[in-house]
Design an enzyme around this catalytic site. Structure first.
Site: not given
Ligand SMILES: N[C@@H](CCC(=O)N[C@@H](CSC=O)C(=O)NCC(=O)O)C(=O)O
Length: 276
Positions: A254, A222, A146
């Protein structure tokens, strides 16, 4: 440098370390997996750049990369995604400030003092790694997820001689046009002042090309696909006739369930480039 923790993992060691960062002007924490082979001499290293809201810990604990890196004799480094802590500028939005460094060197107030993640990843952390661990600086490769996919692609394209290959899971491909990335990058670098050929993988690819191996995985399910714009990178790769792999993975979202599903392929892809 301070050792936060060390755990035996697939015959190697999964460590967490903290050091005073000059680039970021604060203490920074990173995870480092060293395979068993590192007890004999320097090993190749695969960088994993994480996404929004992550620390060094998310991928280290959820991506399942260590078992594949252990099989290939490759180290894994999991840097943090921004400077953080007391006195560090922040914002209530999750895509600006803490956890959202976007792998650029901020030039605008209040970010410019600490948000220098490009230099941290490209200059400082490699020096820290080679000075303290059995890491071979001549054999580096890079991947990310991402926002971290954006970081991996733009760094690989800027330093094609350094990274043997690049891969990304659901990368932000076209930040100059992405609702997720345009606003924070404008905040860091100034609207109208961004060198997008450096910080937008699609524009970089078209402007400068990229000859290295590239592997992209993107889930069709996604929830953030509109902001990631996989179609833009596929088009740019096609336009320059890049012989890379661009895979749309049916039904995947995602999350780290998606990443861990395809991590074996990515580590093997980097191993092939690193041991070529
Ligand atoms: N805060 C947002 C998005 C949070 C999210 O999905 N973060 C992803 C990376 S997104 C792109 O850079 C992530 O890797 N989160 C950490 C995890 O452990 O899953 C929302 O909540 O919508």
């Amino acid at each position: 440098m301070e050792t936060v923790s060390e755990n035996r993992c697939y015959n190697g060691v999964q460590g967490v370390y903290r050091h005073a960062s000059e680039a970021c002007g604060c203490d920074m924490t990173f995870g480092l997996f060293l395979p068993e082979e590192a007890t004999l001499g320097p090993v190749p290293v695969l960088w994993y750049l994480s996404g929004l809201t992550c620390t060094h810990e998310n991928a280290m604990t959820k991506a399942g990369a260590q078992q594949w890196a252990a099989e290939q004799g490759i180290a894994l480094v999991f840097p943090d995604t921004s400077p953080r802590g007391e006195g560090i500028a922040d914002d209530p939005m999750y895509n600006l400030g803490t956890g959202a460094g976007f792998y650029v060197n901020a030039t605008e107030e209040p970010w410019s003092k600490n948000y220098r993640m490009w230099d941290y990843i490209a200059e400082e952390l490699p020096r820290v790694l080679t000075a303290n661990f059995a890491i071979d600086a001549e054999r580096q490769s890079i991947c990310g997820h991402s926002m971290g996919g954006h970081g991996a692609l733009t760094l690989a394209m800027a330093y094609p001689e350094r990274y043997a290959a690049v891969s990304a899971f659901a990368p932000i491909t076209h930040p100059s046009q992405s609702d997720w990335a345009r606003k924070p990058i404008h905040a860091y670098l100034g609207e109208g002042k961004v060198d997008w050929t450096r910080h937008d993988a699609c524009l970089s690819l078209r402007a400068n090309g990229y000859a290295g191996p590239m592997l992209i995985d993107q889930g069709t399910g996604d929830q953030f696909i509109d902001a990631l714009m996989p179609e833009a990178l596929a088009a740019a790769m096609t336009e320059i006739r890049h012989p890379g792999f661009f895979r749309m993975q049916k039904g995947y979202d995602h999350s780290y369930f998606f990443i861990s599903t395809f991590m074996e392929d990515h580590v093997a892809f980097h191993a092939e480039a690193l041991y070529r």
